[in-house]
Design a protein around this motif. Structure first.
Motif, PDB file in Angstrom:
ATOM      1  N   PRO A  56      43.976  64.207 -20.667  1.00  0.00           N
ATOM      2  CA  PRO A  56      44.232  63.369 -19.490  1.00  0.00           C
ATOM      3  C   PRO A  56      45.544  63.743 -18.813  1.00  0.00           C
ATOM      4  CG  PRO A  56      44.499  62.103 -21.520  1.00  0.00           C
ATOM      5  CD  PRO A  56      44.016  63.455 -21.911  1.00  0.00           C
ATOM      6  N   ILE A  57      45.618  63.536 -17.495  1.00  0.00           N
ATOM      7  CA  ILE A  57      46.865  63.807 -16.783  1.00  0.00           C
ATOM      8  C   ILE A  57      47.848  62.658 -16.969  1.00  0.00           C
ATOM      9  CG2 ILE A  57      45.867  65.404 -15.130  1.00  0.00           C
ATOM     10  CD1 ILE A  57      45.861  63.115 -13.062  1.00  0.00           C
ATOM     11  N   LEU A  58      47.353  61.457 -17.235  1.00  0.00           N
ATOM     12  CA  LEU A  58      48.175  60.298 -17.580  1.00  0.00           C
ATOM     13  C   LEU A  58      47.501  59.580 -18.743  1.00  0.00           C
ATOM     14  CD1 LEU A  58      49.013  58.945 -13.999  1.00  0.00           C
ATOM     15  CD2 LEU A  58      50.555  60.166 -15.543  1.00  0.00           C
ATOM     16  N   THR A  59      48.300  59.050 -19.672  1.00  0.00           N
ATOM     17  CA  THR A  59      47.742  58.398 -20.857  1.00  0.00           C
ATOM     18  C   THR A  59      48.229  56.963 -20.975  1.00  0.00           C
ATOM     19  OG1 THR A  59      49.559  59.024 -22.319  1.00  0.00           O
ATOM     20  CG2 THR A  59      47.750  60.617 -22.091  1.00  0.00           C
ATOM     21  N   GLU A  60      47.764  56.300 -22.035  1.00  0.00           N
ATOM     22  CA  GLU A  60      48.129  54.903 -22.276  1.00  0.00           C
ATOM     23  C   GLU A  60      49.623  54.719 -22.500  1.00  0.00           C
ATOM     24  OE1 GLU A  60      46.544  56.648 -26.149  1.00  0.00           O
ATOM     25  OE2 GLU A  60      46.024  56.762 -24.048  1.00  0.00           O
ATOM     26  N   SER A  61      50.341  55.780 -22.845  1.00  0.00           N
ATOM     27  CA  SER A  61      51.801  55.639 -22.994  1.00  0.00           C
ATOM     28  C   SER A  61      52.465  55.445 -21.630  1.00  0.00           C
ATOM     29  CB  SER A  61      52.401  56.844 -23.714  1.00  0.00           C
ATOM     30  OG  SER A  61      52.219  58.014 -22.953  1.00  0.00           O
ATOM     31  N   THR A  62      51.842  55.942 -20.566  1.00  0.00           N
ATOM     32  CA  THR A  62      52.335  55.746 -19.202  1.00  0.00           C
ATOM     33  C   THR A  62      51.585  54.615 -18.503  1.00  0.00           C
ATOM     34  OG1 THR A  62      52.789  58.109 -19.051  1.00  0.00           O
ATOM     35  CG2 THR A  62      52.718  56.903 -16.987  1.00  0.00           C
ATOM     36  N   LEU A  63      50.281  54.561 -18.717  1.00  0.00           N
ATOM     37  CA  LEU A  63      49.423  53.558 -18.076  1.00  0.00           C
ATOM     38  C   LEU A  63      49.094  52.476 -19.091  1.00  0.00           C
ATOM     39  CD1 LEU A  63      46.984  55.969 -16.204  1.00  0.00           C
ATOM     40  CD2 LEU A  63      49.019  54.843 -15.293  1.00  0.00           C
ATOM     41  N   GLY A  64      50.028  51.568 -19.317  1.00  0.00           N
ATOM     42  CA  GLY A  64      49.855  50.496 -20.291  1.00  0.00           C
ATOM     43  C   GLY A  64      48.803  49.483 -19.879  1.00  0.00           C
ATOM     44  N   SER A  65      48.639  48.467 -20.685  1.00  0.00           N
ATOM     45  CA  SER A  65      47.560  47.489 -20.498  1.00  0.00           C
ATOM     46  C   SER A  65      47.676  46.700 -19.199  1.00  0.00           C
ATOM     47  CB  SER A  65      47.492  46.530 -21.682  1.00  0.00           C
ATOM     48  OG  SER A  65      48.724  45.840 -21.812  1.00  0.00           O
ATOM     49  N   SER A  66      48.856  46.606 -18.605  1.00  0.00           N
ATOM     50  CA  SER A  66      49.001  45.857 -17.352  1.00  0.00           C
ATOM     51  C   SER A  66      48.873  46.744 -16.110  1.00  0.00           C
ATOM     52  CB  SER A  66      50.347  45.128 -17.325  1.00  0.00           C
ATOM     53  OG  SER A  66      51.405  46.065 -17.379  1.00  0.00           O
ATOM     54  N   ALA A  67      48.725  48.045 -16.291  1.00  0.00           N
ATOM     55  CA  ALA A  67      48.616  48.964 -15.147  1.00  0.00           C
ATOM     56  C   ALA A  67      47.292  48.773 -14.418  1.00  0.00           C
ATOM     57  CB  ALA A  67      48.736  50.404 -15.620  1.00  0.00           C
ATOM     58  N   VAL A  68      47.332  48.828 -13.103  1.00  0.00           N
ATOM     59  CA  VAL A  68      46.112  48.788 -12.287  1.00  0.00           C
ATOM     60  C   VAL A  68      46.145  49.861 -11.193  1.00  0.00           C
ATOM     61  CG1 VAL A  68      45.502  46.382 -12.721  1.00  0.00           C
ATOM     62  CG2 VAL A  68      47.055  46.956 -10.842  1.00  0.00           C
ATOM     63  N   SER A  69      47.153  50.744 -11.259  1.00  0.00           N
ATOM     64  CA  SER A  69      47.213  51.849 -10.308  1.00  0.00           C
ATOM     65  C   SER A  69      48.140  52.937 -10.835  1.00  0.00           C
ATOM     66  CB  SER A  69      47.691  51.378  -8.934  1.00  0.00           C
ATOM     67  OG  SER A  69      49.045  50.988  -8.991  1.00  0.00           O
ATOM     68  N   ALA A  70      48.020  54.117 -10.239  1.00  0.00           N
ATOM     69  CA  ALA A  70      48.875  55.245 -10.592  1.00  0.00           C
ATOM     70  C   ALA A  70      49.011  56.141  -9.374  1.00  0.00           C
ATOM     71  CB  ALA A  70      48.285  56.036 -11.744  1.00  0.00           C
ATOM     72  N   THR A  71      50.154  56.795  -9.262  1.00  0.00           N
ATOM     73  CA  THR A  71      50.368  57.771  -8.191  1.00  0.00           C
ATOM     74  C   THR A  71      50.301  59.165  -8.796  1.00  0.00           C
ATOM     75  OG1 THR A  71      51.740  56.244  -6.927  1.00  0.00           O
ATOM     76  CG2 THR A  71      51.984  58.587  -6.428  1.00  0.00           C
ATOM     77  N   VAL A  72      49.534  60.039  -8.157  1.00  0.00           N
ATOM     78  CA  VAL A  72      49.325  61.389  -8.655  1.00  0.00           C
ATOM     79  C   VAL A  72      49.617  62.382  -7.536  1.00  0.00           C
ATOM     80  CG1 VAL A  72      47.593  62.995  -9.565  1.00  0.00           C
ATOM     81  CG2 VAL A  72      47.543  60.603 -10.260  1.00  0.00           C
ATOM     82  N   THR A  73      50.348  63.437  -7.861  1.00  0.00           N
ATOM     83  CA  THR A  73      50.585  64.520  -6.906  1.00  0.00           C
ATOM     84  C   THR A  73      49.431  65.504  -7.014  1.00  0.00           C
ATOM     85  OG1 THR A  73      52.976  64.264  -7.102  1.00  0.00           O
ATOM     86  CG2 THR A  73      52.167  66.362  -6.220  1.00  0.00           C
ATOM     87  N   LEU A  74      48.824  65.816  -5.885  1.00  0.00           N
ATOM     88  CA  LEU A  74      47.704  66.750  -5.859  1.00  0.00           C
ATOM     89  C   LEU A  74      48.215  68.174  -6.031  1.00  0.00           C
ATOM     90  CD1 LEU A  74      45.776  65.194  -2.848  1.00  0.00           C
ATOM     91  CD2 LEU A  74      45.291  64.890  -5.287  1.00  0.00           C
ATOM     92  N   ASP A  75      47.383  69.032  -6.608  1.00  0.00           N
ATOM     93  CA  ASP A  75      47.739  70.436  -6.762  1.00  0.00           C
ATOM     94  C   ASP A  75      47.894  71.073  -5.384  1.00  0.00           C
ATOM     95  OD1 ASP A  75      47.510  70.134  -9.509  1.00  0.00           O
ATOM     96  OD2 ASP A  75      45.444  70.843  -9.563  1.00  0.00           O
ATOM     97  N   ALA A  76      48.862  71.958  -5.241  1.00  0.00           N
ATOM     98  CA  ALA A  76      49.086  72.645  -3.967  1.00  0.00           C
ATOM     99  C   ALA A  76      47.816  73.385  -3.553  1.00  0.00           C
ATOM    100  CB  ALA A  76      50.246  73.621  -4.100  1.00  0.00           C
ATOM    101  N   GLY A  77      47.433  73.207  -2.309  1.00  0.00           N
ATOM    102  CA  GLY A  77      46.264  73.895  -1.779  1.00  0.00           C
ATOM    103  C   GLY A  77      44.928  73.311  -2.200  1.00  0.00           C
ATOM    104  N   SER A  78      44.929  72.188  -2.919  1.00  0.00           N
ATOM    105  CA  SER A  78      43.654  71.615  -3.360  1.00  0.00           C
ATOM    106  C   SER A  78      42.885  71.064  -2.165  1.00  0.00           C
ATOM    107  CB  SER A  78      43.875  70.518  -4.401  1.00  0.00           C
ATOM    108  OG  SER A  78      44.556  69.426  -3.840  1.00  0.00           O
ATOM    109  N   THR A  79      41.592  71.287  -2.174  1.00  0.00           N
ATOM    110  CA  THR A  79      40.756  70.766  -1.104  1.00  0.00           C
ATOM    111  C   THR A  79      39.990  69.540  -1.553  1.00  0.00           C
ATOM    112  OG1 THR A  79      39.018  72.326  -1.710  1.00  0.00           O
ATOM    113  CG2 THR A  79      40.521  72.994   0.050  1.00  0.00           C
ATOM    114  N   ILE A  80      39.541  69.535  -2.795  1.00  0.00           N
ATOM    115  CA  ILE A  80      38.857  68.375  -3.369  1.00  0.00           C
ATOM    116  C   ILE A  80      39.368  68.196  -4.796  1.00  0.00           C
ATOM    117  CG2 ILE A  80      36.665  67.395  -4.138  1.00  0.00           C
ATOM    118  CD1 ILE A  80      35.289  68.911  -1.904  1.00  0.00           C
ATOM    119  N   THR A  81      39.788  66.980  -5.127  1.00  0.00           N
ATOM    120  CA  THR A  81      40.214  66.664  -6.484  1.00  0.00           C
ATOM    121  C   THR A  81      39.402  65.465  -6.958  1.00  0.00           C
ATOM    122  OG1 THR A  81      42.456  67.416  -5.965  1.00  0.00           O
ATOM    123  CG2 THR A  81      42.182  66.099  -7.951  1.00  0.00           C
ATOM    124  N   ILE A  82      38.919  65.535  -8.183  1.00  0.00           N
ATOM    125  CA  ILE A  82      38.062  64.477  -8.718  1.00  0.00           C
ATOM    126  C   ILE A  82      38.770  63.800  -9.890  1.00  0.00           C
ATOM    127  CG2 ILE A  82      35.814  63.929  -9.705  1.00  0.00           C
ATOM    128  CD1 ILE A  82      34.775  66.464  -8.434  1.00  0.00           C
TER     129      ILE A  82
END
Length: 123
Positions: free
Chosen positions: A54-80
């Protein structure tokens, strides 16, 4: 339990960051969440090639998390992205199934990206 992504939107004022939000898991033994993204996605492919780490895990996204900010890869056209929940069982944590993955196609501007549901029968 399936984890459902709610929305993916460009982070205000950026062209390369998205804010991903989801519906909170209400189970009492929730430890947190794991967020995955596909690698080298090819729209004509039969299945989505998920990274096994995973790019983020439960150590960062604890039980109260409901969102996350992610930087897209340079030049990416579609990220899933897909999301799972993880409990606090010992000695091994249990991971839920992911809900429907969401694909993001940035516009290259601060305007909203295109967001697509992805059918992946091999997830």
């Amino acid at each position: 339990m399936f984890m459902w992504l709610k929305a993916v939107k460009m982070k205000d004022g950026t062209t390369d960051q998205v804010e991903i939000s989801w519906f909170a898991n209400t189970e009492t033994d929730l430890d947190g969440y794991r967020l995955y993204k596909a690698r080298d996605f090819n729209i004509s492919g039969v299945s989505v090639p998920w990274n096994s780490t995973p790019i983020l895990t439960e150590s960062t996204l604890g039980s109260s998390a409901v969102s996350a900010t992610v930087t897209l890869d340079a030049g990416s056209t579609i990220t899933i992205f897909k999301l799972t929940a993880v409990d606090n069982a010992t000695p091994t944590k249990n991971e839920s199934l992911a809900g429907v993955p969401l694909a993001v196609k940035p516009t290259g501007t601060t305007e909203a990206p295109q967001v697509l549901c992805v059918v992946d029968l091999q997830r």
